[in-house]
Design a protein around this motif. Structure first.
Motif, PDB file in Angstrom:
ATOM      1  N   ALA A   5      31.395  28.507 -19.078  1.00 24.99           N
ATOM      2  CA  ALA A   5      31.642  27.199 -19.685  1.00 24.99           C
ATOM      3  C   ALA A   5      32.619  26.381 -18.844  1.00 24.99           C
ATOM      4  N   ALA A  51      29.796  21.613 -21.591  1.00 22.16           N
ATOM      5  CA  ALA A  51      29.495  22.980 -22.010  1.00 22.16           C
ATOM      6  C   ALA A  51      29.404  23.038 -23.530  1.00 22.16           C
ATOM      7  N   PRO A 108      28.862  25.700 -26.694  1.00 25.67           N
ATOM      8  CA  PRO A 108      28.770  27.113 -27.084  1.00 25.67           C
ATOM      9  C   PRO A 108      27.564  27.366 -27.977  1.00 25.67           C
TER      10      PRO A 108
END
Length: 223
Positions: free
Chosen positions: A19, A29, A31
């Protein structure tokens, strides 16, 4: 902004590094959790290194059945760029997005070092920013990075230009010195070395990981 999903499995340990590399490359980035089937509208996915589910059964064998992987497989088959790093490469093989498998290193020891590679293919979503034949240095760290495949599969990979990276000085016994391969379309790439560890001059001996993310940005900018 280009949004890159980074999957976290139980046992992932390089998800935060991946990330951070995405952010250093000027991308966003996002998650992604293994137990969710949502890809959150991302433009690309990274399966990071680590020891998903403790590497029980085989490396990547359980992670392949995580709900998120059903979505990743569908998206990859539809053309989304997917990068599998180390354990992520193992997951891609277990998912049959890439052929072959990884077994224990030939020396039966864990390898951790800066590894020289030769770039063999620059027509993928993750390698188009490299020069053909370029020699690069990327961190390698694995105990089960010995890539093997049936002889006809190896011939197919060679004949169709799907070997993306080759080791210069084979560290683990991989067939044909293979360090990374792609699918036929070139949107899915798996490799054992860790480009996310070669993006910051403070902690890396080279910045040879940055072109992976520049390649992705260039491909998605044209999409």
């Amino acid at each position: 902004m280009i949004r890159v999903g980074v999957v976290t499995f139980p046992g992932s340990l390089d998800d935060e590094d991946a990330a951070r590399a995405v952010r250093l490359a000027g991308l966003e980035a996002v998650p992604l959790w293994h137990a969710s089937d949502s890809l959150a509208g991302v433009d690309a996915v990274i399966l990071p290194g680590g020891f998903s589910y403790g590497d029980y059964l085989r490396c990547g064998a359980i992670a392949r059945f995580s709900p998120v992987m059903d979505s990743v497989i569908d998206a990859a088959n539809a053309g989304m760029p997917v990068l599998g790093i180390c354990n992520g490469f193992q997951v891609l093989c277990e998912s049959h997005l890439l052929p072959g498998a990884m077994i224990r290193n030939a020396g039966r020891t864990f390898v951790c070092k800066d590894q020289s590679l030769r770039v063999e293919a620059t027509d993928t979503a993750w390698t188009n920013a490299f020069a053909p034949g370029a020699e690069i240095s990327i961190v390698l760290k694995n105990g089960e990075g010995n890539y093997q495949a049936a002889p006809d599969t190896l011939r197919m990979l060679e004949d169709t230009g799907r070997i993306v990276f080759r080791y210069l000085g084979n560290p683990n016994g991989s067939a044909n010195d293979i360090a990374g391969i792609s699918n036929e379309r070139g949107n899915v790439v798996g490799l054992m070395p860790h480009p996310e560890h070669n993006v910051d001059p403070l902690v890396a001996s080279s910045l040879d990981g940055l072109p992976f993310f520049a390649s992705l940005a260039a491909v998605l900018a044209r999409a």
